[in-house]
Design an enzyme around this catalytic site. Structure first.
Site, PDB file in Angstrom:
ATOM      1  N   CYS A   1     145.882  23.083 112.851  1.00 24.57           N
ATOM      2  CA  CYS A   1     146.969  23.929 112.412  1.00 24.57           C
ATOM      3  C   CYS A   1     146.891  25.276 113.017  1.00 24.57           C
ATOM      4  O   CYS A   1     147.227  25.125 114.282  1.00 24.57           O
ATOM      5  CB  CYS A   1     146.641  23.732 110.860  1.00 24.57           C
ATOM      6  SG  CYS A   1     147.964  24.347 109.971  1.00 24.57           S
TER       7      CYS A   1
ATOM      8  N   HIS B   1     145.476  17.886 108.616  1.00 24.39           N
ATOM      9  CA  HIS B   1     144.167  18.771 108.349  1.00 24.39           C
ATOM     10  C   HIS B   1     143.195  17.679 108.079  1.00 24.39           C
ATOM     11  O   HIS B   1     143.083  17.347 106.957  1.00 24.39           O
ATOM     12  CB  HIS B   1     144.389  19.505 107.089  1.00 24.39           C
ATOM     13  CG  HIS B   1     145.030  20.916 107.468  1.00 24.39           C
ATOM     14  ND1 HIS B   1     144.146  22.124 107.655  1.00 24.39           N
ATOM     15  CD2 HIS B   1     146.202  21.329 107.027  1.00 24.39           C
ATOM     16  CE1 HIS B   1     145.091  23.089 107.842  1.00 24.39           C
ATOM     17  NE2 HIS B   1     146.206  22.461 107.582  1.00 24.39           N
TER      18      HIS B   1
ATOM     19  N   GLU C   1     140.054  18.168 107.764  1.00 25.97           N
ATOM     20  CA  GLU C   1     138.932  18.549 107.322  1.00 25.97           C
ATOM     21  C   GLU C   1     139.226  18.320 105.715  1.00 25.97           C
ATOM     22  O   GLU C   1     138.358  18.357 104.854  1.00 25.97           O
ATOM     23  CB  GLU C   1     138.571  20.094 107.627  1.00 25.97           C
ATOM     24  CG  GLU C   1     139.374  21.062 106.890  1.00 25.97           C
ATOM     25  CD  GLU C   1     140.913  21.107 107.647  1.00 25.97           C
ATOM     26  OE1 GLU C   1     141.452  20.297 108.379  1.00 25.97           O
ATOM     27  OE2 GLU C   1     141.678  22.051 107.726  1.00 25.97           O
TER      28      GLU C   1
END
Lengths: 226, 745
Positions: free
Chosen positions: A86, A203, A205
């Site tokens: 990002c 994302h 994560e």
């Protein structure tokens, strides 16, 4: 294996990157952007998401001048592994470690939602745990994720199979409807020519832990470990 | 610091000056009595903001004190600190609070909403807690009007702009549309944070000689008179002139201020700390001093300033955002400044703590103020009024309105579509996708009746948060409406498997000097208090916003309830969507078929009338205990409470949330309006397998909760016999398209 997560002023996914990398088995150090030298023995750098320097001026444009970035660039040139997620992707394009630029979303709004992503290249160090053309669900959360580059660069990326992720429908079809931000060719993530620097808007994560609906992103942090 | 002691006033202060600043004649006389002299201009400015409705709660505090404020789980009770604090075990507390930013959002929606989010986040981290969740309760006028669209666009992007950059997940809230909010939208921002109980910070100054430092952004001329002349008055033709007084938010500065503040607190150098919002340095210096009876001497020349030539009055009244005032242990200033420097946050000593109880100010060598801190603050010298209350006349008409003829009519498919696609009911995706709901990787669910955040600090545990209020009910019956708001919030957190433990509240009302408004206010609080006592969910704090009216519209009394629930086992979090084909569908609770104040009555007959639904607090308590037991024992597969739009909309929402599952529902007799669209309270729709159902029945029987089987989970279709037979895909599409099609440019 040692991972360094860089925190810039305004980074806000740094804790999340640390959490996911630790889940994957990395020994993680959090590195403040004012450091000049990376921790000795760093094998992987994560540039996390957020709004470095408030995204004022242009996303990632100021973070590029942070003291640590000099060593990050050297690390990349020596073949060290870097993931930019990002805002981290935006910083990588501003640093020119990756080509192109991330423009304002074509609908002009910040968008946070689950999207389907096709792993179009699973032969990279980062994506080797995924099956080729596997469709995974990851969240996006950005206002500026509209990938753009000139024709020459796009041809080069496509020709060298460097588009790693594309927005798709749930069956893997690359359609306009599945494109959440207007990116050229539905590009969601790319890799550099040497194959050691990856930038992506979704994302991984955030989906690294089954308690939070899915761990589809965890494999991103497992690939390089082996 | 230059110790000039002869007071200086740049303007001669008299009664007219005081009144122009929003004080009343009575308050002016009172100030003269307290001071024994005529105040300086800076002093009268400080009184005007601290004694404003917004800061002093002068017309509300007596009522608010009737709410239950203590409970077993509370670490910090309401009013003691910037936010209440609830013990969640494991050595951690949850700080949470809701606050209004209505007036600023009406005149500048983007910055008004953004700074509302910023303000509530500071309230949380000034206690040493890291914000882990945000919610918003929004109320606007008719969405087909251009002004409402403009406001919604601005408010939503302002909230997103601030919260997304700051890095706090926005996990829920509510959005209602009603004509009464046409001129006066409500923006109530809520936040929750987690704190290690060893690191709880206080907002009290102490230790004579300790340095007072200002941390964060420089002080500018923005926000002057925000609390006194904008937030404490009705809207009129002059309101637009207040736009230049608006504060502007900087989430990047706030993010850095957060990190610096938490590191300062954890390092042990902080004696006391308070954020600066309304009334800026005036409020923080006086409140921090008054809390412990100390004083402060402050050199205003040291305050970092954004603009040249600011007067003492302007510096003291500025509401510039992203600032904190802290008292540091003497000798530890160096450490404090170096922590701030690391985060790029400015910190400057502007004064020190004294023992005389006086806030004394110098500016450019002149002595501009000497005030007893205690005389300015709530709980000290600030006025507290009882206002006249009269039952509103409109109630004669609304109570006499007979709803039975509508209740017994057969419901139609056309009515179903109209209700499903009304902006208050329809999907809020257009709004919530503009908010980052997942940052911090703790968001378990935003799709149930309440948002769920797991606590990494206490493995296995989670919290649930929701905001609720149906202002039509409160308008029709303030007492019932207040009770229902609390009950619905408790029911919502219970539906995801959380034990309701405490509330924060934001009380949005009209002009308190209007006896009818004041009656609504008193009755609403009485209802809330009774519900909170019965459910053992004490009030940990919140705020009051009066004067929500314009010449044309007065808002319905709107008590927004923010509820915190605790989930012991994150693996048992319950969601609203159907899970398995063949599961049976049940309704828990009693059917009373009430449509007073319902979405049906408003949409189909343009009436907000009748009586609010009945609320039986014992019935509600039983229902909540039962649903929690069913979830804990894993006897149900889904749960969703029945609210606006009744059982038909509840079933539609459950189906829409399910990927490819729908339902077939059959009522024992006719699908009447009262049955399918009625908004009777204390009801939950669940689904369960045959094996689960057996045990579930036993639990309901044991707890004396009424339960009836109404249908079955099926594939792809949405069928309510006698009303509708269609595909889930179709209802999902109409539900999702309603707001985006109105918002198209």
């Amino acid at each position: 294996m040692n991972c360094s997560v860089i925190t810039f002023p305004g980074s806000n996914c740094d804790h999340d990157a640390i959490f996911a990398a630790e889940l994957a088995g990395w020994k993680v150090k959090n590195v403040w952007h004012e450091e000049r030298i990376l921790p000795i023995g760093t094998d992987l750098i994560i540039l996390p998401g957020g709004f470095s320097y408030g995204d004022y001026l242009r996303c990632g444009a100021i973070a590029r001048f942070s003291p640590i970035m000099h060593d990050v660039v050297k690390f990349a040139e020596k073949g060290g592994y870097i993931i930019g997620i990002c805002n981290g992707f935006q910083i990588l394009t501003e640093t020119k470690l990756l080509p192109g630029v991330l423009l304002r979303n074509n609908n002009l709004m910040f968008r946070c939602k689950d999207v389907s992503i096709r792993v179009t290249n699973n032969k990279t160090a980062f994506t080797n745990k995924y099956v080729e053309n596997e469709v995974i669900t990851l969240p996006i959360a950005h206002g500026d994720g509209n990938y753009y580059a000139d024709e020459e660069v796009i041809n080069e990326l496509e020709g060298e199979d460097r588009v790693v992720f594309r927005y798709s429908d749930e069956n893997g079809n690359i359609t306009e409807d599945a494109n959440p931000n207007g990116s050229i060719n539905n590009i969601a993530g790319i890799i550099n020519g040497q194959g050691n620097v990856l930038g992506m808007m979704p994302h991984p994560e955030r989906y690294s832990d089954k308690t939070l609906s899915s761990d589809a992103g965890l494999k991103m942090f497992l690939g390089i470990l082996e | 610091m230059q110790e000039e002691t002869k007071l200086f006033s740049e303007i001669e202060v008299n009664k007219e000056v005081a009144i122009s600043l929003g004080l009343t004649e009575e308050e002016w006389e009172n100030i003269l009595k307290i001071m024994g002299r005529v105040p300086t201009y800076t002093e009268i400015g400080m009184y005007s903001v601290l004694w404003s409705e917004h800061c002093s709660y002068k017309n509300s505090i007596k009522q608010i004190k009737t709410l239950p404020r203590s409970g077993t789980n509370l670490l910090v009770e309401a009013g003691e600190e910037n936010a209440g604090l609830v013990d969640v075990g494991g050595g951690y507390g949850i700080a949470f609070k809701i606050e209004s930013h209505n007036h600023p959002s009406a005149i500048e929606p983007f910055q008004g909403a953004a700074t509302g989010v910023g303000g509530i986040l500071r309230d949380i981290f000034t206690m040493g807690a890291r914000p882990i969740a945000a919610l918003n309760s929004l109320r606007l006028g008719d969405l087909s009007s251009d002004r409402t669209k403009y406001l919604l666009r601005g408010i939503v992007s302002g909230i997103g702009h601030y919260g997304n950059a700051f890095g706090v997940p926005n996990i829920g809230g509510e959005v209602y549309f009603d004509d009464c909010y046409q001129d006066n939208p409500l923006v109530n921002a809520m936040a929750a944070g987690i704190v290690d109980v060893k690191n709880i910070a206080t907002a009290a100054a102490s230790g004579v000689g300790n340095p007072v430092i200002i941390i964060g952004s420089a002080t500018g001329r923005d926000g002057i008179h925000g609390a006194s002349l904008l937030a404490s008055r009705e809207f009129d033709e002059h309101t637009d002139d207040m736009r230049p007084t608006m504060q502007a938010g900087d989430p990047f500065a706030e993010k850095l201020l957060l990190e610096a503040t938490l590191e300062l607190i954890a390092s042990g150098v902080v004696v006391g700390i308070q954020d600066m919002g309304a009334a800026g340095i005036s409020c923080s210096t006086c409140e921090m001093s008054a809390k412990t009876g100390v004083g402060m001497k402050i050199d205003l020349d040291k305050v970092p300033q954004r603009e040249p030539d600011m007067s003492a009055y302007e510096i003291m009244l500025s509401e510039s955002q992203e600032r904190m005032l802290a008292v540091i242990t003497k000798g530890k200033e160096g450490r404090a400044h170096s922590i701030c420097k690391k985060w790029g946050v400015n910190s400057v000593q502007i004064g020190e703590v004294t023992d005389d109880g006086l806030v004394r100010l110098w500016h450019k060598g002149k002595y501009v103020a000497e005030l007893k801190a205690e005389s300015l603050v709530l709980g000290g010298g600030a006025p507290q009024y009882d206002r006249e209350a009269t039952e509103p006349k409109y109630l004669l008409e609304t109570r006499a309105f007979d709803t039975t003829k509508y209740e017994t009519q057969l419901a139609t498919e056309e009515e179903f579509w109209k209700i499903l696609t009304s902006p208050t009911i329809a999907s809020k995706r257009w709004i919530f996708e503009q908010y980052d709901s997942q940052v911090r990787t703790n968001t378990v669910s935003i799709k149930g009746d309440a948002g769920v955040i797991r606590l990494k600090e206490i493995p296995g545990k989670a919290i649930a948060l929701t905001t609720d209020s149906n202002s039509r009910y409160t308008y029709l019956e303030p007492y019932n409406g207040g009770m229902i708001a609390v009950c619905e919030a408790a029911r919502n957190v219970a539906c995801v498997g959380a034990l309701p433990v405490a509330i924060t509240n934001c009380l949005n009302f009209g002009n308190p000097y209007d006896p009818e408004v004041y009656w609504q206010f008193k009755e609403t609080i009485r209802g809330m208090g009774d519900a909170c006592r019965a459910l053992d969910t004490p009030v940990t704090g919140g705020n009051v916003s009066f004067h929500n009216e314009s010449k044309e519209f007065a808002i319905f009394p709107t008590p927004t309830i923010g509820m915190l629930g605790i989930i012991e086992d994150v693996n048992k979090v319950m969601s609203a969507n159907f899970k398995n084909i063949g599961d049976s569908i049940y309704m828990l609770g009693s059917e009373r078929m009430e449509i007073g104040g319902s979405e049906y009555l408003k949409l189909m007959h343009n009436k907000i009338s009748g009586k609010a639904p009945i609320i039986d607090i014992d019935e509600e308590k039983n229902l909540i205990t039962t649903i929690l037991e069913l979830i804990h024992k894993e006897l149900i597969n889904s749960a969703h409470d029945i609210s606006e739009g009744g059982i038909a909309i509840c079933l539609a929402e459950k189906s829409i949330l399910s990927d490819s599952l729908g339902c077939e529902v059959e009522f024992s007799d006719n699908a009447t309006v009262g049955r399918v669209f009625g908004e009777t309270q204390s009801r939950i729709i669940v689904s369960a397998s045959a094996v689960q159902a057996k045990e579930m029945m036993k639990v309901c029987k044991k707890n004396s909760v009424n339960i009836i089987e109404i249908g079955t989970v099926i594939e792809d279709k949405f069928i309510i016999n006698g009303l509708i037979n269609t595909d889930v895909k179709t209802i999902r599409q109409k539900y999702e398209e309603a707001i985006p099609s109105l918002m198209k440019i």
